[in-house]
Design an enzyme around this catalytic site. Structure first.
Site, PDB file in Angstrom:
ATOM      1  CB  SER A 136      -2.400  20.127  -9.618  1.00 34.25           C
ATOM      2  OG  SER A 136      -1.326  20.853 -10.151  1.00 34.25           O
ATOM      3  CG  ASP A 164      -0.669  15.054 -13.986  1.00 34.22           C
ATOM      4  OD1 ASP A 164       0.158  14.123 -14.052  1.00 34.22           O
ATOM      5  OD2 ASP A 164      -0.688  15.990 -14.801  1.00 34.22           O
ATOM      6  CG  HIS A 230      -2.148  19.268 -14.935  1.00 36.68           C
ATOM      7  ND1 HIS A 230      -1.473  18.338 -14.170  1.00 36.68           N
ATOM      8  CD2 HIS A 230      -2.380  20.334 -14.099  1.00 36.68           C
ATOM      9  CE1 HIS A 230      -1.300  18.809 -12.943  1.00 36.68           C
ATOM     10  NE2 HIS A 230      -1.855  20.011 -12.875  1.00 36.68           N
TER      11      HIS A 230
END
Length: 304
Positions: A136, A164, A230
């Site tokens: 992230s 991601d 996610h």
């Protein structure tokens, strides 16, 4: 100019000299459960550690920390296979809830201080290679680290894996402020929630879009399906480290073409299926392009 502001619990840290007391470096090795907290002011590994082992650097995302579940999953998988030095960058004090905007702004400071530390480790211990895994916001921090280390040691690190990479507030930033394929010799990206928490466009030399790229089958009944999807990026990656089956992706010219149905996935017995490549830890060096990966809806997720 040093800027170090606190808005309620939201800590903004810009242009502060490194090292920072809010950025911690934990070293794990093989099956040791207890980490070494390294001294950021004196970057070196303990004498008992073989510094020539490959160095795996793991960077958490927003609201994370050294013991966050996605980070622990990856760390334990590396410890299971052994033969790696595992460095976890804990910047949790600069990424607390509900302070996403300040966490985004803090990524540059975290990247610079982490890179200074990592560059000294490389110069002193000469690890066989360096591989950064960032989840992230951590994927964008990996970009800063890669660029700063390159400027310090005169060459790119071998690999960055983006799990991601975060989308909010990164959609329109220049490449120097977010992960892209210029940040390491190989940049591979695993997309699991494009359009909500994760970036949609190809970001690396090779990009894997898992399932439909935006929602994961395991998250259908979750109370927050986008967040669940996610968070599965590091879970898939951790499984790839120890899996004997592996996550295999099928080539497609672009994610857009897949979404509109121009890239139907071949059946396993058809010849074109043999041209798949593996996603995750054992990615073949030199891999390029966009690939679609299918998984099971429950662990183990890898279909082979």
């Amino acid at each position: 100019m040093k800027i170090d502001w606190n808005f309620y619990n939201c800590h903004l840290q810009l242009h502060e000299l490194c090292p920072s007391s809010k950025i911690l470096f934990y070293l794990y090795h093989d099956k040791l459960e207890l980490p070494y907290l390294l001294n950021a002011s004196e970057p070196h590994l303990p004498p008992s550690i073989n510094g020539s082992f490959p160095l795996k650097i793991i960077i958490h995302g927003y609201a994370g920390h050294v013991m966050a579940e996605p980070i622990v999953e990856i760390r334990k998988a590396y410890q299971e296979i052994g033969g790696k030095n595992i460095l976890i960058i804990d910047w949790g004090k600069l990424a607390v809830l509900p302070c996403y905007p300040t966490a985004v702004l803090n990524t540059a400071q975290v990247g610079q201080c982490s890179a200074e530390f990592v560059a000294e480790i490389i110069k002193k211990h000469h690890p066989r290679y360096v591989h950064i895994i960032g989840f992230s916001l951590g994927a964008h921090i990996a970009s800063f680290v890669g660029n700063y280390v390159r400027d310090s040691i005169g060459r790119k690190i071998r690999r960055i894996t983006g799990l991601d990479p975060a989308l909010p507030l990164f959609a329109n930033l220049k490449g120097t402020y977010k992960l892209d394929k210029n940040d390491a010799q190989t940049v591979d990206v695993i997309h699991t929630n494009v359009g909500t928490f994760g970036k949609m466009e190809p970001t690396g030399h090779v990009d894997f879009y898992v399932n439909n790229g935006s929602s994961q089958p395991a998250c259908i009944n979750h109370h927050n399906p986008p967040l669940c999807s996610h968070l599965l990026a590091p879970t898939y990656y951790a499984e790839s480290i120890t899996s004997k089956t592996g996550f295999w992706g099928t080539s497609c010219p672009s994610y857009f073409q897949y979404v509109i149905g121009w890239c139907p996935l071949p059946e396993p017995e058809r010849p074109e299926a043999k041209q798949r490549i593996i996603m995750g830890e054992y990615l073949l060096r030199g891999s390029r392009g966009v690939y679609i990966v299918k998984t099971r809806s429950s662990p183990p997720y890898a279909l082979g």
